[in-house]
Scaffold this motif. Structure first.
Motif, PDB file in Angstrom:
ATOM      1  N   ASP A 605     -94.660  98.205  26.244  1.00 34.57           N
ATOM      2  CA  ASP A 605     -94.584  99.258  26.765  1.00 34.57           C
ATOM      3  C   ASP A 605     -94.542  99.459  28.301  1.00 34.57           C
ATOM      4  O   ASP A 605     -93.908 100.549  28.761  1.00 34.57           O
ATOM      5  N   TYR A 606     -95.461  98.633  28.963  1.00 31.77           N
ATOM      6  CA  TYR A 606     -95.473  98.657  30.324  1.00 31.77           C
ATOM      7  C   TYR A 606     -95.245  97.389  31.051  1.00 31.77           C
ATOM      8  O   TYR A 606     -95.495  96.380  30.543  1.00 31.77           O
ATOM      9  N   ASN A 607     -94.727  97.288  32.193  1.00 26.73           N
ATOM     10  CA  ASN A 607     -94.978  95.890  32.823  1.00 26.73           C
ATOM     11  C   ASN A 607     -96.416  95.907  33.759  1.00 26.73           C
ATOM     12  O   ASN A 607     -97.185  97.022  33.689  1.00 26.73           O
ATOM     13  N   LEU A 608     -96.283  94.903  34.504  1.00 29.26           N
ATOM     14  CA  LEU A 608     -97.815  94.467  35.184  1.00 29.26           C
ATOM     15  C   LEU A 608     -98.059  95.602  36.351  1.00 29.26           C
ATOM     16  O   LEU A 608     -99.196  96.101  36.452  1.00 29.26           O
ATOM     17  N   ASP A 609     -97.019  95.898  37.038  1.00 28.13           N
ATOM     18  CA  ASP A 609     -97.273  96.894  37.942  1.00 28.13           C
ATOM     19  C   ASP A 609     -97.424  98.235  37.293  1.00 28.13           C
ATOM     20  O   ASP A 609     -98.729  98.869  38.017  1.00 28.13           O
ATOM     21  N   GLN A 610     -97.149  98.621  36.299  1.00 31.66           N
ATOM     22  CA  GLN A 610     -97.771  99.747  35.759  1.00 31.66           C
ATOM     23  C   GLN A 610     -99.104  99.809  35.002  1.00 31.66           C
ATOM     24  O   GLN A 610     -99.895 100.788  35.462  1.00 31.66           O
TER      25      GLN A 610
END
Length: 788
Positions: A605-610
C-alpha cells in the motif's frame, strides 16, 4: 501443534519433542523444508533439497568463508558449491518422481537429537509398480568434511529392475550467478570420483570426492558402473540390478568437501595437487567405514558438543515449546563456523542464498549471547572475527571522512569491508529499485560490536581476549564515534545526524535514540578502560596508546561525551523520542498490518518514502535500548514507551519479537511474553510454509534462546554482576537450563514456587549474584522461594 503439512509431535520415547516431520509432498512448498531441515556443521551447510530434482527447488551447498564476487558491480557472496546430493532413480524403467504416479505414504523427518534427515515413501509408479523408499543423510559434526547418504529401495508387488545414476554436479549457480571456473574431473580406482572447481574472483579451490557402495539385504555386492563426464559434472550410471519381490537394495554415498581456504593452509604451503591428494586419501579412509559407523561418531559429537553441553528442559503444557528451543540450538550449531575465527554467522546461516551469507549486527546482539553463556570458546572465535576485520572497518571510516573503526553493516571476508548491496526491492510507486541505505548510514553496528566485546568479557572474565583484541576494539570504535559527532550551535550539543537506527522504516533521521545512547556508552566505556589500563597494565596501555594515540583521543572523549545529546523522556508522558521527528509524524490505523499473515504487507500500500512519514516501526528500537542498557531507565519509563511504541511496531523483522518477549518478562506481563515467544518460535518452525524460503532466520533463533534464558529464566549481566530472576509462564510447570559464568557452570531449575541454583564446577570459590533483587553468595547450591 500440527497443520496439514507439518507435524511437531511425531517423536516418541527418547525422541519425544526431538523430531519435526513433513507429512505431505507439495512441490509449491519445497523451500520451507529445504531450509528448516538443512544439515550442517559450521564448516558447511547443506540445504535439504531432495535426491531427485524438482522445478521449484533450491539446491544449495555452502562452505563457510568462501566468498566470491561474480562481477565488479556486485557484492561478494557465499558461492553455491557443487550438488552432491542427487540420485536419479529408474525403477522398472520408470523415473522416480513424486509428481508422477501415486504417493501412498510420505514422511520426511529431521531428528534434532542426532541431526539426521530421513524420508520414507511408499510410491506407486504410473504403470503400477509399488516401492518402499527410504532416504537418509547427515552432515558430520565429527568430521567436518563429510556428507553421508543412504538410499534403500524395496519392491513390494513384484520383481524389479533398479538403475541408479549419481555423482557430483557443479552445474549450479547463485540465482543465476556462476561463481566457479571448471576444474579437473577424474575417476580413481574405478570407484572414487573427484571434481575440482575454483571461484572466479577470490580464486578459492574446492575439491569434492565421492564414492558409492551397494548392498542387497545385508550383503555387499560389486556393481559395475559406467563413468561419465559432462561440463562441470562427473557421475556414474550403475548397471541395472535385478531385485526379487520384497528384496531391499541399499546404496550408500559418502562425499567429502575440502577447500584452499581451510585453516590448515594458513600454516602450510598450499598447492592444488596437495589438496587433491589429501582429499582423495581422506575419501579412501572413509571408504573403510559404513554409513552407520560414520553416523555413530556423528551422534556422539552432537551429544557431547551440544546436547550435554547446554541442555534446556521445558516442562510445558505445549510440547512445541520444548521442540522450539531444541530447533533453535540445532540451527545455531549447524550455522556457526566456530572452527575458524576468520569466519562468522550469516543472517540465513548456511541454509539459503538470502543476504548472501553476510554477517550483520544480528551476530553480536542476538546470536553471540547464546555462545557466551554456553560455549565461551566459540563466542571468542566469533568476536575474534570482528578483530580480524578491523582494518576494513578503519578503511570504511577513512573513506567516509571519519577516524577509528567504522564497522560495515554487512561483512563477509576479512578484507572485503562493506558489502551491503546498493539496490534492493522494487518501489511500488516509482517502479524503480529501492536504494539500500544501511551500508551508508546504519552505523549503530559499530557500538553493537563494542557492546558485545564488553558483554563477553563481563560474563567470561577472559582477560587474555581483552588484552589481545577487546580493548583495541572498544578504543577504536570510540574514536570513530567521537569523530562522527556533529556540533549543533543552537543547542550547544553534539548530535548524530542522518542515520538509520534499528527501526529500518525510518531512514535519514537525526538523533536516533538507540544510536546516540550506544555511541555515548561506547565512548564512556573506552574512557573507563583507558583509566583502568593506565593504572593497572602500563605496558599494554603504552602499546595501545602508540597505536591509537589514546592520549589525544581521551581528551576528545572527555570534552565531547558530556555534551552528547541523549533523548530523554517527555514530561507529559515519559515517552523517549525515537528520533527528532518520529513523534511529529502522522498516525494511521495499523491494525491491518499488525494482524498480517505475511510480513511486509504494508509495502503493498505504501512505498518506503511514505512509510518514513508515518509513526510505524519495523522492529524494536527504543525497546532494544531498554534491553541492552536497562539500568539507565526506570520501570515507569519502560512501561510508558512500551505502551506507545509496541502498538506501532509491526515486527516485520525477525529480530523484534524476542526483544519484546524479554522486555515483557521484565514488565511482568507474563501472558504477552509467552505469546511473543510463541510467535518468535514459529517464524521458521511454525506452520507458515513460505517464511523460510530464502533460509532460516539465524538471529531469530538466537533470540528464542534469549526468550527462554534471559527472559523466562531471568539471567542477566548488569554492569558485571549476575542477576537471576525467573518468570515462568503459566503454561510451563518448570524450566531447567545451564550456563557459564566466569568459567563456572551453573544450573538453574525454576518453578512457580522456587528456584534452585547450583554451581556445578569449582573454578571460583564462590559467585555473588542477586535473585529477585536479594543478594546471595553461591558456593554450591541455593534455593530461593518465588514471591509473586
Amino acid at each position: 501443534m500440527t497443520n496439514k503439512i507439518m507435524d511437531y509431535q511425531s517423536g516418541s520415547g527418547e525422541y519425544k519433542n526431538w523430531i519435526i516431520t513433513e507429512t505431505e509432498f507439495h512441490p509449491e512448498f519445497l523451500r520451507k523444508c529445504e531450509a528448516i531441515f538443512a544439515l550442517g556443521n559450521g564448516y558447511m551447510g547443506q540445504r535439504a533439497a531432495m535426491e531427485e530434482r524438482y522445478v521449484n527447488e533450491t539446491r544449495n551447498l555452502f562452505v563457510a568463508g568462501t566468498f566470491n564476487k561474480f562481477d565488479e558491480n556486485e557484492v561478494t557472496e557465499l558461492p553455491n558449491a557443487a550438488d552432491v546430493l542427487w540420485f536419479d532413480l529408474k525403477l522398472n524403467n520408470e523415473v522416480f518422481d513424486l509428481k508422477q504416479g501415486k504417493i501412498v505414504e510420505y514422511k520426511r523427518s529431521l531428528n534434532l537429537k542426532n541431526a539426521e534427515l530421513v524420508r520414507k515413501i511408499t510410491w506407486v509408479s504410473p504403470l503400477g509398480s509399488v516401492f518402499d523408499l527410504v532416504f537418509r543423510r547427515f552432515v558430520s559434526l565429527d568430521d567436518l568434511h563429510v556428507i553421508a547418504q543412504k538410499v534403500e529401495i524395496t519392491p513390494l508387488n513384484n520383481c524389479a529392475e533398479v538403475v541408479v545414476t549419481s555423482g557430483i554436479n557443479a552445474q549450479v549457480t547463485n540465482n543465476g550467478a556462476q561463481h566457479f571456473t571448471e576444474g579437473q574431473k577424474r575417476l580413481y580406482d574405478g570407484k572414487y570420483m573427484q571434481l575440482v572447481q575454483t571461484t572466479t574472483e577470490s580464486e578459492i579451490d574446492f575439491v569434492f570426492n565421492t564414492y558409492h557402495s551397494v548392498k542387497i539385504g545385508d550383503e555387499d555386492i560389486e556393481s559395475d558402473a559406467m563413468i561419465s563426464m559432462e561440463r562441470r559434472k562427473i557421475f556414474q550410471e550403475f548397471k541395472p540390478i535385478q531385485l526379487n519381490n520384497c528384496e531391499k537394495i541399499v546404496f550408500e554415498k559418502i562425499t567429502n568437501v575440502f577447500t584452499s581456504r581451510d585453516r590448515e593452509w594458513m600454516e602450510e604451503s598450499y598447492c592444488l595437487d596437495r589438496l587433491m591428494t589429501k582429499s582423495l586419501n581422506h575419501i579412501k579412509e572413509l571408504g573403510t567405514q559404513s554409513y552407520d559407523e560414520l553416523f555413530q561418531y556423528h551422534v556422539k559429537a552432537w551429544k557431547e558438543q551440544v546436547w550435554d553441553n547446554a541442555p534446556i528442559t521445558i516442562n510445558s503444557n505445549n510440547d512445541f515449546d520444548q521442540l522450539a528451543i531444541r530447533f533453535a540450538q540445532y540451527h545455531l550449531t549447524v550455522s556457526t563456523p566456530v572452527h575458524d575465527n576468520r569466519m562468522n554467522i550469516g543472517a540465513k546461516g548456511l541454509t539459503g542464498e538470502g543476504y548472501k551469507g553476510h554477517t550483520f549486527w544480528d551476530t553480536e546482539i542476538f546470536v553471540l549471547p547464546y555462545f557466551i553463556y554456553t560455549n565461551p570458546t566459540k563466542a571468542r572465535s566469533l568476536l575474534e572475527y570482528r578483530y580480524h576485520t578491523i582494518e576494513g572497518a578503519r578503511r570504511k571510516a577513512e573513506d567516509n571522512g571519519y577516524e577509528g573503526a567504522m564497522y560495515p553493516w554487512e561483512s563477509a571476508w576479512l578484507e572485503d569491508g562493506e558489502v551491503t548491496p546498493i539496490w534492493g526491492a522494487a518501489d511500488i510507486i516509482t517502479g524503480e529499485a529501492t536504494k539500500i541505505w544501511s551500508g551508508f548510514i546504519e552505523q549503530h553496528i559499530t557500538a553493537d560490536i563494542a557492546y558485545a566485546t564488553w558483554q563477553y568479557f563481563q560474563i567470561t572474565n577472559d582477560v587474555d581476549f581483552m588484552q589481545k583484541y577487546g580493548y583495541e576494539i572498544i578504543f577504536d570504535t570510540a574514536i570513530f564515534w567521537s569523530s562522527r559527532l556533529e556540533w549543533n550551535d543552537e543547542t550547544e550539543e553534539y548530535h548524530i545526524n542522518q542515520v538509520v537506527g534499528p527501526d529500518e522504516y525510518k531512514e535519514h533521521v537525526d538523533n536516533n535514540a538507540f544510536t546516540n545512547y550506544m555511541a555515548y556508552w561506547n565512548i564512556k566505556k573506552a574512557m573507563e578502560y583507558y583509566n583502568k589500563l593506565e593504572k593497572n597494565e602500563p605496558i599494554l596501555f603504552s602499546e595501545l596508546s602508540r597505536k591509537l594515540d589514546l592520549g589525544m583521543n581521551y581528551l576528545i572523549w572527555e570534552a565531547k561525551a558530556r555534551k552528547i545529546y541523549l533523548p530523554s523522556p517527555r514530561e507529559e508522558d515519559q515517552v523517549i523520542p525515537q528520533d527528532d521527528t518520529y513523534l511529529t509524524l502522522k498516525t494511521i490505523d495499523l491494525s491491518k498490518y499488525k494482524n498480517q499473515e505475511n510480513i511486509g504487507s504494508m509495502f503493498k500500500d505504501y512505498n518506503l518514502d511514505q512509510v518514513n512519514q508515518i509513526q510505524v516501526s519495523k522492529q524494536a528500537d527504543i525497546m532494544i535500548l531498554f534491553y541492552l542498557l536497562e539500568d539507565l531507565f526506570n520501570q515507569d519509563v519502560k512501561r510508558a514507551n512500551w505502551n506507545y511504541y509496541e502498538p506501532k511496531t509491526l515486527h516485520d523483522s525477525s529480530l523484534s519479537l524476542s526483544t519484546h518477549c524479554v522486555l515483557a518478562c521484565d514488565m511482568q506481563d507474563d501472558q504477552m511474553a509467552y505469546e511473543l515467544f510463541r510467535r518468535a518460535a514459529e517464524i521458521d518452525l511454525g506452520p507458515n510454509m513460505k517464511t523460510s524460503d530464502h533460509g532460516i532466520h539465524a538471529a531469530s533463533l538466537g533470540g528464542i534462546w534469549q526468550c527462554v534464558v534471559n527472559g523466562f529464566g531471568g539471567v542477566r549481566m548488569l554492569n558485571g554482576e549476575l542477576r537471576i530472576s525467573p518468570r515462568i509462564p503459566v503454561d510451563w510447570e518448570s524450566l531447567e537450563f545451564s550456563f557459564n559464568w566466569h568459567g563456572d557452570e551453573l544450573k538453574v531449575a525454576a518453578t512457580h514456587e522456587e528456584v534452585w541454583i547450583e554451581k556445578v564446577t569449582s573454578v571460583n570459590e564462590f559467585i555473588r549474584l542477586s535473585v529477585f533483587d536479594e543478594e546471595y553468595v553461591l558456593r554450591s547450591r541455593i534455593c530461593v522461594k518465588v514471591y509473586q
